[in-house]
Design a protein around this motif. Structure first.
Motif, PDB file in Angstrom:
ATOM      1  N   TYR A  42      96.130 101.752  47.128  1.00 26.87           N
ATOM      2  CA  TYR A  42      96.110 100.692  46.106  1.00 26.87           C
ATOM      3  C   TYR A  42      95.174 101.085  44.958  1.00 26.87           C
ATOM      4  N   SER A  43      93.991 101.628  45.278  1.00 27.61           N
ATOM      5  CA  SER A  43      93.022 101.973  44.219  1.00 27.61           C
ATOM      6  C   SER A  43      93.565 103.051  43.294  1.00 27.61           C
ATOM      7  N   GLY A  44      94.055 104.143  43.887  1.00 23.88           N
ATOM      8  CA  GLY A  44      94.549 105.253  43.063  1.00 23.88           C
ATOM      9  C   GLY A  44      95.752 104.834  42.232  1.00 23.88           C
ATOM     10  N   LEU A  65      96.780 113.224  43.300  1.00 19.63           N
ATOM     11  CA  LEU A  65      96.797 114.116  44.463  1.00 19.63           C
ATOM     12  C   LEU A  65      96.546 113.297  45.729  1.00 19.63           C
ATOM     13  N   GLU A  66      97.420 113.424  46.690  1.00 18.76           N
ATOM     14  CA  GLU A  66      97.322 112.631  47.930  1.00 18.76           C
ATOM     15  C   GLU A  66      97.322 113.585  49.127  1.00 18.76           C
ATOM     16  N   ALA A  67      96.355 113.407  50.028  1.00 18.10           N
ATOM     17  CA  ALA A  67      96.205 114.322  51.162  1.00 18.10           C
ATOM     18  C   ALA A  67      97.407 114.270  52.115  1.00 18.10           C
ATOM     19  N   ARG A  68      97.984 113.085  52.297  1.00 14.74           N
ATOM     20  CA  ARG A  68      99.070 112.947  53.282  1.00 14.74           C
ATOM     21  C   ARG A  68     100.317 112.417  52.567  1.00 14.74           C
ATOM     22  N   GLY A  73      97.069 105.726  53.782  1.00 18.56           N
ATOM     23  CA  GLY A  73      95.717 105.365  54.224  1.00 18.56           C
ATOM     24  C   GLY A  73      95.640 103.876  54.528  1.00 18.56           C
ATOM     25  N   ALA A  74      94.482 103.298  54.288  1.00 20.34           N
ATOM     26  CA  ALA A  74      94.264 101.887  54.652  1.00 20.34           C
ATOM     27  C   ALA A  74      95.304 100.960  54.038  1.00 20.34           C
ATOM     28  N   THR A  75      95.714 101.237  52.796  1.00 17.73           N
ATOM     29  CA  THR A  75      96.643 100.315  52.120  1.00 17.73           C
ATOM     30  C   THR A  75      97.994 100.236  52.839  1.00 17.73           C
ATOM     31  N   GLY A  76      98.421 101.339  53.418  1.00 16.58           N
ATOM     32  CA  GLY A  76      99.709 101.353  54.119  1.00 16.58           C
ATOM     33  C   GLY A  76      99.579 100.874  55.562  1.00 16.58           C
ATOM     34  N   ARG A  77      98.377 100.438  55.951  1.00 14.32           N
ATOM     35  CA  ARG A  77      98.162 100.139  57.369  1.00 14.32           C
ATOM     36  C   ARG A  77      97.362  98.847  57.546  1.00 14.32           C
ATOM     37  N   ASN A  78      97.249  98.040  56.497  1.00 13.94           N
ATOM     38  CA  ASN A  78      96.327  96.897  56.604  1.00 13.94           C
ATOM     39  C   ASN A  78      97.035  95.611  57.038  1.00 13.94           C
ATOM     40  N   GLY A  79      96.353  94.477  56.835  1.00 11.49           N
ATOM     41  CA  GLY A  79      96.898  93.203  57.304  1.00 11.49           C
ATOM     42  C   GLY A  79      97.704  92.457  56.247  1.00 11.49           C
ATOM     43  N   GLY A  80      97.766  93.002  55.031  1.00  9.92           N
ATOM     44  CA  GLY A  80      98.559  92.369  53.967  1.00  9.92           C
ATOM     45  C   GLY A  80      98.009  91.029  53.501  1.00  9.92           C
ATOM     46  N   HIS A  81      96.735  90.809  53.740  1.00  6.18           N
ATOM     47  CA  HIS A  81      96.121  89.504  53.452  1.00  6.18           C
ATOM     48  C   HIS A  81      95.264  89.635  52.192  1.00  6.18           C
ATOM     49  N   VAL A  82      95.664  88.949  51.139  1.00  6.35           N
ATOM     50  CA  VAL A  82      94.874  88.966  49.896  1.00  6.35           C
ATOM     51  C   VAL A  82      94.031  87.692  49.931  1.00  6.35           C
ATOM     52  N   PRO A 219      95.753 117.807  49.933  1.00  4.21           N
ATOM     53  CA  PRO A 219      94.371 117.320  50.009  1.00  4.21           C
ATOM     54  C   PRO A 219      93.462 118.009  48.997  1.00  4.21           C
ATOM     55  N   VAL A 220      92.628 117.225  48.367  1.00  2.00           N
ATOM     56  CA  VAL A 220      91.602 117.822  47.501  1.00  2.00           C
ATOM     57  C   VAL A 220      90.487 118.323  48.411  1.00  2.00           C
ATOM     58  N   LEU A 221      90.114 119.583  48.215  1.00  3.76           N
ATOM     59  CA  LEU A 221      89.085 120.176  49.075  1.00  3.76           C
ATOM     60  C   LEU A 221      87.705 120.083  48.440  1.00  3.76           C
ATOM     61  N   GLY A 400      89.642  94.928  50.698  1.00  2.47           N
ATOM     62  CA  GLY A 400      89.982  95.481  49.386  1.00  2.47           C
ATOM     63  C   GLY A 400      91.023  94.701  48.608  1.00  2.47           C
ATOM     64  N   MET A 401      91.900  93.993  49.318  1.00  2.67           N
ATOM     65  CA  MET A 401      93.040  93.398  48.623  1.00  2.67           C
ATOM     66  C   MET A 401      92.641  92.389  47.542  1.00  2.67           C
ATOM     67  N   PRO A 402      91.551  91.608  47.745  1.00  2.00           N
ATOM     68  CA  PRO A 402      91.150  90.718  46.650  1.00  2.00           C
ATOM     69  C   PRO A 402      90.091  91.334  45.735  1.00  2.00           C
TER      70      PRO A 402
HETATM   71  C1  LIG Z   1      93.546  98.146  59.883  1.00  2.00           C
HETATM   72  C2  LIG Z   1      93.166  97.628  58.533  1.00  2.00           C
HETATM   73  C3  LIG Z   1      93.417  96.296  58.186  1.00  2.00           C
HETATM   74  C4  LIG Z   1      93.038  95.805  56.934  1.00  2.00           C
HETATM   75  N1  LIG Z   1      93.393  94.548  56.577  1.00  2.00           N
HETATM   76  C5  LIG Z   1      93.072  94.089  55.332  1.00  2.00           C
HETATM   77  C6  LIG Z   1      93.513  92.831  54.896  1.00  2.00           C
HETATM   78  O1  LIG Z   1      94.296  92.150  55.554  1.00  2.00           O
HETATM   79  N2  LIG Z   1      93.045  92.380  53.691  1.00  2.00           N
HETATM   80  C7  LIG Z   1      92.219  93.145  52.914  1.00  2.00           C
HETATM   81  O2  LIG Z   1      91.773  92.687  51.866  1.00  2.00           O
HETATM   82  N3  LIG Z   1      91.888  94.384  53.270  1.00  2.00           N
HETATM   83  C8  LIG Z   1      92.288  94.880  54.449  1.00  2.00           C
HETATM   84  N4  LIG Z   1      91.957  96.148  54.810  1.00  2.00           N
HETATM   85  C9  LIG Z   1      91.243  96.972  53.855  1.00  2.00           C
HETATM   86  C10 LIG Z   1      92.177  97.473  52.767  1.00  2.00           C
HETATM   87  O3  LIG Z   1      93.332  98.003  53.361  1.00  2.00           O
HETATM   88  C11 LIG Z   1      91.457  98.526  51.933  1.00  2.00           C
HETATM   89  O4  LIG Z   1      90.304  97.942  51.346  1.00  2.00           O
HETATM   90  C12 LIG Z   1      92.332  99.091  50.830  1.00  2.00           C
HETATM   91  O5  LIG Z   1      93.606  99.421  51.295  1.00  2.00           O
HETATM   92  C13 LIG Z   1      91.664 100.319  50.247  1.00  2.00           C
HETATM   93  O6  LIG Z   1      92.537 100.902  49.327  1.00  2.00           O
HETATM   94  P1  LIG Z   1      92.187 102.320  48.717  1.00  2.00           P
HETATM   95  O7  LIG Z   1      93.294 102.732  47.857  1.00  2.00           O
HETATM   96  O8  LIG Z   1      90.815 102.268  48.143  1.00  2.00           O
HETATM   97  O9  LIG Z   1      92.075 103.245  50.003  1.00  2.00           O
HETATM   98  P2  LIG Z   1      93.286 103.882  50.857  1.00  2.00           P
HETATM   99  O10 LIG Z   1      94.450 103.009  50.920  1.00  2.00           O
HETATM  100  O11 LIG Z   1      92.675 104.325  52.158  1.00  2.00           O
HETATM  101  O12 LIG Z   1      93.688 105.132  49.990  1.00  2.00           O
HETATM  102  C14 LIG Z   1      92.885 106.282  49.932  1.00  2.00           C
HETATM  103  C15 LIG Z   1      93.848 107.444  49.874  1.00  2.00           C
HETATM  104  O13 LIG Z   1      93.109 108.620  49.588  1.00  2.00           O
HETATM  105  C16 LIG Z   1      93.683 109.673  50.318  1.00  2.00           C
HETATM  106  N5  LIG Z   1      92.662 110.719  50.424  1.00  2.00           N
HETATM  107  C17 LIG Z   1      91.493 110.693  51.099  1.00  2.00           C
HETATM  108  N6  LIG Z   1      90.829 111.838  50.943  1.00  2.00           N
HETATM  109  C18 LIG Z   1      91.597 112.621  50.144  1.00  2.00           C
HETATM  110  C19 LIG Z   1      91.467 113.932  49.637  1.00  2.00           C
HETATM  111  N7  LIG Z   1      90.387 114.687  49.911  1.00  2.00           N
HETATM  112  N8  LIG Z   1      92.457 114.429  48.853  1.00  2.00           N
HETATM  113  C20 LIG Z   1      93.544 113.673  48.546  1.00  2.00           C
HETATM  114  N9  LIG Z   1      93.724 112.434  49.020  1.00  2.00           N
HETATM  115  C21 LIG Z   1      92.761 111.909  49.801  1.00  2.00           C
HETATM  116  C22 LIG Z   1      94.026 109.041  51.654  1.00  2.00           C
HETATM  117  O14 LIG Z   1      94.975 109.805  52.366  1.00  2.00           O
HETATM  118  C23 LIG Z   1      94.546 107.683  51.218  1.00  2.00           C
HETATM  119  O15 LIG Z   1      95.934 107.681  51.018  1.00  2.00           O
HETATM  120  C24 LIG Z   1      92.353  96.665  56.035  1.00  2.00           C
HETATM  121  C25 LIG Z   1      92.160  98.007  56.361  1.00  2.00           C
HETATM  122  C26 LIG Z   1      92.571  98.488  57.587  1.00  2.00           C
HETATM  123  C27 LIG Z   1      92.374  99.939  57.914  1.00  2.00           C
END
Ligand SMILES: Cc1cc2nc3c(=O)[nH]c(=O)nc-3n(C[C@H](O)[C@H](O)[C@H](O)COP(=O)(O)OP(=O)(O)OC[C@H]3O[C@@H](n4cnc5c(N)ncnc54)[C@H](O)[C@@H]3O)c2cc1C
Length: 456
Positions: A42-44, A65-68, A73-82, A219-221, A400-402
């Motif tokens: 979500y952040s990127g 650039l995305e590692a996987r 990461g967390a955004t694709g695996r969270n609870g979907g709750h804003v 992945p960025v090293l 993170g969602m809100p």
């Molecule tokens: C199980 C779980 C449940 C959650 N439930 C909620 C919820 O219901 N409500 C809520 O508000 N928040 C929830 N959260 C938190 C929320 O998901 C995160 O705050 C938010 O998704 C963070 O987004 P992000 O883009 O910052 O991080 P991410 O979604 O983790 O994205 C970071 C990305 O960076 C990539 N990356 C990392 N290192 C590198 C590298 N060296 N090179 C290239 N790419 C890299 C990763 O692969 C990943 O895709 C939950 C999180 C988890 C894990």
């Protein structure tokens, strides 16, 4: 600090097949860019979107650039709750930052729900966005007692809680309003539910349409100073290097692998979520119009959204997760479930909700994900002191969602040069990255999450 695990388990959200999953815009990684964004969560994605949305024909070259796989990461695996926090941490924030700053933190999060709504409407994003009422239900007096006392005390002393916050103090009413068995008290307020992966992939599609280059499984090293006096950065990947003026590091839990300043500042914390549904031959269950947090005791809670197809996404299981630090703290293994927590959700709706007893509701998917817990519980947002051109938005502490959209908008304004300082944006000062904040050694994340439980 390792890179993200290379074989994460699937989540329900990721079962939506996106053509961006393994996308590489070009066969090779571009050698030059104006802005490199690390991470496609979500952040990127939101930062790249806001950089390009207001590009005014500058043709800014953005490489993501995305590692996987995309958004895995967390955004694709969270609870979907804003769900903004309107009151729960208010007393903690008031003590640390004072009442006005605490109110501003709440206001920022509250506003985000509407910002997400506006974005979804403007972009017509098909991501199951629903505006709901979040019900925070307390079923244990050890957590209800102090929370309600702090709320009443602050209110009596003139602290301004948003008008949208409604407190249900009578246990009978709390149980009736929420449908949760044994409810002692409840708070309710506006929140939203969403399919985060669909929103992010939509934003990324827009970015690609505006000329961005996305490279998944790259992945960025390292990020290093080019040292040629140009102020540019070298972003190294196994598939080649990108030279760029600006880098937005949106790697959340994995930030410190690229910026060692965050070694003790953002700690990975593993969480677990599942999807529950009533099988076709099951009995009708009452549709839940609200989203929920259910609080069982200090640090023990679940969070839950109800989807329009009648299924439920629920995460937490803290009673099990917190049994051993090794299960969650500093754990980045999202290829495995958490021992003990895997079965926690069996019979969950039947146990907790009136009317679900004979529904036959069953867990259909369970998965883990990795959050980035911040040492002082506040996200880290801004340009890195002493590293001009390196920007960070990370450390959302499982919440993170809100918060993310506002942070991404602000970082994009800095990157584009629309503003010079975060003080010109809506980002609350406790989020700002400053030298002083980076110097603080104390890390309260474990205590906040697990309290005084021994770390086995
Ligand atoms: C199980 C779980 C449940 C959650 N439930 C909620 C919820 O219901 N409500 C809520 O508000 N928040 C929830 N959260 C938190 C929320 O998901 C995160 O705050 C938010 O998704 C963070 O987004 P992000 O883009 O910052 O991080 P991410 O979604 O983790 O994205 C970071 C990305 O960076 C990539 N990356 C990392 N290192 C590198 C590298 N060296 N090179 C290239 N790419 C890299 C990763 O692969 C990943 O895709 C939950 C999180 C988890 C894990």
């Amino acid at each position: 600090m390792p890179l993200p695990h290379d074989r994460p388990m699937p989540s329900y959200w990721l079962s939506f097949s996106s053509d961006l999953s393994k996308h590489r815009t070009t066969e090779t990684v571009p050698q030059e860019a104006d802005v490199v964004v690390v991470g496609s969560g979500y952040s990127g994605a939101a930062t790249a979107y806001h950089i390009l949305e207001n590009d005014d024909g500058k043709r800014t070259r953005v490489v993501i650039l995305e590692a996987r796989d995309v958004c895995s990461g967390a955004t694709g695996r969270n609870g979907g709750h804003v769900k903004p926090d309107l009151y729960f941490n208010a007393s903690l924030y008031e003590k640390r930052f004072g009442p006005r700053a605490a109110e501003a933190l709440t206001e920022f999060e509250t506003q985000q729900v509407m910002e997400v709504k506006k974005l979804v409407e403007k972009e017509q994003i098909d991501c199951d966005f629903e505006l709901v009422r979040a019900l925070d239900v307390f079923v244990d007096s050890r957590v209800a007692g102090p929370t309600v006392a702090a709320y009443k005390n602050m209110k009596a002393n003139g602290y301004h809680f948003p008008d949208d916050l409604h407190f249900v103090s009578d246990p009978k009413k709390a149980e009736q309003v929420s449908g949760v068995k044994g409810a002692l008290a409840a708070f309710s307020h506006t929140a939203a539910s969403i399919w985060p992966y669909k929103m992010v992939t939509h934003l990324l599609h827009r970015c690609l349409g505006w000329g961005a280059n996305l490279q998944t499984n790259t992945p960025v090293l390292s990020i290093s100073d080019l040292s040629d006096g140009s102020g540019r950065w070298r972003v190294k990947t196994p598939r080649g290097e990108v030279v760029t003026k600006k880098v937005v590091v949106a790697a959340n839990a994995y930030l410190s692998a690229l910026l060692p300043e965050f070694n003790d500042k953002i700690i990975p914390a593993r969480g677990i979520v599942c999807r529950i549904a009533v099988p076709e031959q099951g009995k009708m269950a009452p549709h839940l119009n609200n989203s929920y947090s259910i609080r069982y005791g200090p640090q023990e809670y679940d969070y839950l959204i109800s989807r329009t197809d009648g299924s439920i996404i629920v995460g937490g299981a803290k009673q099990k997760v917190l049994l051993d630090d090794a299960y969650w703290h500093n754990n980045t293994d999202d290829s495995q479930l958490i021992p003990g927590a895997a079965n926690y959700f069996d019979g969950y709706m039947q146990r907790l909700f009136h009317g679900w007893e004979n529904s036959g509701a069953k867990v259909t998917h369970t998965w883990t994900g990795v959050m980035g817990y911040s040492s002082d519980l506040m996200p880290w947002v801004g340009e890195m002191p002493g590293k001009p051109g390196i920007y960070v938005t990370a450390g959302f502490t499982g919440h993170g969602m809100p918060r993310i959209l506002g942070c991404a908008t602000a970082i994009a304004s800095l990157v584009r040069g629309d503003v010079q300082y975060l003080s010109e944006t809506k980002i609350p000062p406790p989020y700002w990255i400053t030298k002083d904040r980076l110097r603080v050694k104390k890390n309260i994340a474990r205590e906040y999450m697990a309290g005084s439980r021994p770390s086995l």
